[in-house]
Design a protein around this motif. Structure first.
Motif, PDB file in Angstrom:
ATOM      1  N   GLY A   5       9.343  14.022  -6.155  1.00  0.00           N
ATOM      2  CA  GLY A   5       8.250  13.068  -6.122  1.00  0.00           C
ATOM      3  C   GLY A   5       8.471  11.835  -6.981  1.00  0.00           C
ATOM      4  N   LYS A   6       9.612  11.741  -7.670  1.00  0.00           N
ATOM      5  CA  LYS A   6       9.899  10.596  -8.534  1.00  0.00           C
ATOM      6  C   LYS A   6      10.778   9.597  -7.793  1.00  0.00           C
ATOM      7  CE  LYS A   6       7.782  12.443 -11.990  1.00  0.00           C
ATOM      8  NZ  LYS A   6       6.409  12.076 -12.237  1.00  0.00           N
ATOM      9  N   THR A   7      10.443   8.324  -7.957  1.00  0.00           N
ATOM     10  CA  THR A   7      11.261   7.253  -7.400  1.00  0.00           C
ATOM     11  C   THR A   7      11.997   6.581  -8.543  1.00  0.00           C
ATOM     12  OG1 THR A   7       9.758   6.895  -5.547  1.00  0.00           O
ATOM     13  CG2 THR A   7      11.241   5.076  -6.117  1.00  0.00           C
ATOM     14  N   ILE A   8      13.312   6.603  -8.451  1.00  0.00           N
ATOM     15  CA  ILE A   8      14.157   6.022  -9.487  1.00  0.00           C
ATOM     16  C   ILE A   8      14.975   4.895  -8.878  1.00  0.00           C
ATOM     17  CG2 ILE A   8      16.037   6.439 -11.129  1.00  0.00           C
ATOM     18  CD1 ILE A   8      15.109   9.408 -11.185  1.00  0.00           C
ATOM     19  N   ILE A   9      14.879   3.731  -9.494  1.00  0.00           N
ATOM     20  CA  ILE A   9      15.773   2.641  -9.121  1.00  0.00           C
ATOM     21  C   ILE A   9      16.967   2.747 -10.050  1.00  0.00           C
ATOM     22  CG2 ILE A   9      16.121   0.151  -8.992  1.00  0.00           C
ATOM     23  CD1 ILE A   9      13.133  -0.114  -8.446  1.00  0.00           C
ATOM     24  N   LEU A  10      18.148   2.891  -9.477  1.00  0.00           N
ATOM     25  CA  LEU A  10      19.385   2.973 -10.235  1.00  0.00           C
ATOM     26  C   LEU A  10      20.062   1.616 -10.176  1.00  0.00           C
ATOM     27  CD1 LEU A  10      21.587   4.490 -11.787  1.00  0.00           C
ATOM     28  CD2 LEU A  10      22.515   5.225  -9.568  1.00  0.00           C
ATOM     29  N   GLY A  11      20.011   0.892 -11.284  1.00  0.00           N
ATOM     30  CA  GLY A  11      20.681  -0.404 -11.375  1.00  0.00           C
ATOM     31  C   GLY A  11      22.117  -0.199 -11.808  1.00  0.00           C
ATOM     32  N   VAL A  12      23.040  -0.788 -11.069  1.00  0.00           N
ATOM     33  CA  VAL A  12      24.464  -0.625 -11.339  1.00  0.00           C
ATOM     34  C   VAL A  12      25.053  -2.010 -11.559  1.00  0.00           C
ATOM     35  CG1 VAL A  12      26.647   0.323 -10.486  1.00  0.00           C
ATOM     36  CG2 VAL A  12      24.479   1.396  -9.816  1.00  0.00           C
ATOM     37  N   ALA A  37      19.440   2.489  -5.047  1.00  0.00           N
ATOM     38  CA  ALA A  37      20.454   1.809  -5.852  1.00  0.00           C
ATOM     39  C   ALA A  37      20.339   0.302  -5.641  1.00  0.00           C
ATOM     40  CB  ALA A  37      21.840   2.289  -5.473  1.00  0.00           C
ATOM     41  N   VAL A  38      20.421  -0.414  -6.757  1.00  0.00           N
ATOM     42  CA  VAL A  38      20.453  -1.878  -6.745  1.00  0.00           C
ATOM     43  C   VAL A  38      21.691  -2.267  -7.526  1.00  0.00           C
ATOM     44  CG1 VAL A  38      19.287  -3.988  -7.441  1.00  0.00           C
ATOM     45  CG2 VAL A  38      17.945  -2.042  -6.631  1.00  0.00           C
ATOM     46  N   THR A  56      22.442   8.479  -1.787  1.00  0.00           N
ATOM     47  CA  THR A  56      20.997   8.409  -2.021  1.00  0.00           C
ATOM     48  C   THR A  56      20.180   8.543  -0.741  1.00  0.00           C
ATOM     49  OG1 THR A  56      20.904   5.994  -1.779  1.00  0.00           O
ATOM     50  CG2 THR A  56      21.312   6.875  -4.006  1.00  0.00           C
ATOM     51  N   ARG A  57      20.830   8.345   0.388  1.00  0.00           N
ATOM     52  CA  ARG A  57      20.166   8.366   1.694  1.00  0.00           C
ATOM     53  C   ARG A  57      19.131   7.243   1.817  1.00  0.00           C
ATOM     54  NH1 ARG A  57      19.934  13.705  -0.215  1.00  0.00           N
ATOM     55  NH2 ARG A  57      21.706  14.901   0.537  1.00  0.00           N
ATOM     56  N   ASN A  58      19.362   6.167   1.058  1.00  0.00           N
ATOM     57  CA  ASN A  58      18.503   4.984   1.096  1.00  0.00           C
ATOM     58  C   ASN A  58      19.374   3.736   1.169  1.00  0.00           C
ATOM     59  OD1 ASN A  58      15.752   5.922   0.911  1.00  0.00           O
ATOM     60  ND2 ASN A  58      16.205   6.577  -1.178  1.00  0.00           N
ATOM     61  N   PRO A  59      18.823   2.650   1.701  1.00  0.00           N
ATOM     62  CA  PRO A  59      19.588   1.404   1.699  1.00  0.00           C
ATOM     63  C   PRO A  59      19.885   0.968   0.268  1.00  0.00           C
ATOM     64  CG  PRO A  59      17.458   1.130   2.819  1.00  0.00           C
ATOM     65  CD  PRO A  59      17.503   2.516   2.278  1.00  0.00           C
ATOM     66  N   VAL A  60      21.016   0.327   0.083  1.00  0.00           N
ATOM     67  CA  VAL A  60      21.410  -0.215  -1.221  1.00  0.00           C
ATOM     68  C   VAL A  60      21.212  -1.716  -1.180  1.00  0.00           C
ATOM     69  CG1 VAL A  60      23.348  -0.569  -2.801  1.00  0.00           C
ATOM     70  CG2 VAL A  60      23.041   1.636  -1.656  1.00  0.00           C
ATOM     71  N   SER A  61      20.617  -2.248  -2.220  1.00  0.00           N
ATOM     72  CA  SER A  61      20.346  -3.680  -2.299  1.00  0.00           C
ATOM     73  C   SER A  61      21.319  -4.337  -3.262  1.00  0.00           C
ATOM     74  CB  SER A  61      18.911  -3.919  -2.774  1.00  0.00           C
ATOM     75  OG  SER A  61      17.993  -3.282  -1.911  1.00  0.00           O
TER      76      SER A  61
END
Length: 184
Positions: A5-12, A37-38, A56-61
Motif C-alpha cells: 500500500g506504500k508508494t515510493i518514488i525512487l530517485g536515481v 523510478a525517476v 517496478t512494473r511502472n513507467p520510468v520518468s
C-alpha cells in the motif's frame, strides 16, 4: 518486510552507484511497494530506464518535458501520490539543487513539489562528500527534514580511491525504508 500500500518514488542520479538502484527497486517492489523510478539524464546513461521499468512494473520518468497525457503535470501527479521520496544514489549535484531549491529537471521538480518525507542516500567521491559546500548542503537538507542514509565510511570507490562516500548497502537502504514506515 512489507511495504504493501506504500508508494515510493525512487530517485536515481548520475553516480556510478546508479546500477544498485535496480536491486533497490526490485527489493521494494517484492516487498509490496508501488515503486515509480525517476532518473536524471545522467543516471539514464549509467543504467537503462527499461531495467527499472521492468523491475517496478511502472513507467520510468526521465525528462520533465516528456510527461503524461493527462491535464495535471506528471511531476505534480507523482509528487502528490508519494508516501516517500527515496533518492538512492544521491550525487553532490542533486544535494546542491535540493538544498537551494533549484529545479532544472524532473527529479528536482518532484522534490520541490512533494509533501512526502524525503530519504537521501548519498554516493560520491570522498573528497566531494567532505567538501564544505556538500556538507553545508547536507546540513541544510537535514534542517528541511530530510532523512539521510549515510554512505559507507570505508570502501573502494569507483574512482579508484578508498574511503568514505560509497553508497550504503542495499540491505541497509531497504532496512531504513522499512524502519521508516514501521515508525509511522
Amino acid at each position: 518486510m512489507s511495504f504493501s500500500g506504500k508508494t515510493i518514488i525512487l530517485g536515481v542520479t548520475g553516480s556510478i552507484a546508479a546500477y544498485k538502484a535496480a536491486d533497490i527497486a526490485s527489493r521494494l517492489t517484492q516487498g509490496g511497494a508501488n515503486v515509480f523510478a525517476v532518473m536524471t539524464a545522467e543516471a539514464a546513461k549509467i543504467i537503462g530506464p527499461i531495467t527499472l521499468q521492468t523491475l517496478t512494473r511502472n513507467p520510468v520518468s526521465v525528462d520533465l518535458w516528456d510527461e503524461g497525457k493527462g491535464w495535471q503535470p506528471g511531476h505534480i501527479e507523482l509528487a502528490d501520490k508519494a508516501d516517500l521520496l527515496l533518492i538512492a544514489p544521491a550525487t553532490a549535484n542533486i544535494l546542491g539543487c535540493f538544498a537551494h531549491g533549484l529545479a532544472p529537471d524532473l527529479l528536482t521538480s518532484i522534490y520541490l513539489a512533494t509533501p512526502a518525507p524525503v530519504m537521501i542516500a548519498p554516493a560520491m567521491n570522498g573528497k566531494m562528500l567532505c567538501h564544505p559546500a556538500t556538507q553545508a548542503n547536507i546540513a541544510k537538507l537535514r534542517e528541511y527534514g530530510a532523512h539521510f542514509i549515510e554512505p559507507q565510511e570505508n570502501g573502494m570507490l569507483a574512482c579508484g580511491y578508498e574511503g568514505a562516500g560509497k553508497l550504503a548497502t542495499v540491505d541497509d537502504i531497504v532496512a531504513r525504508v522499512e524502519a521508516f514506515f514501521a515508525d509511522k
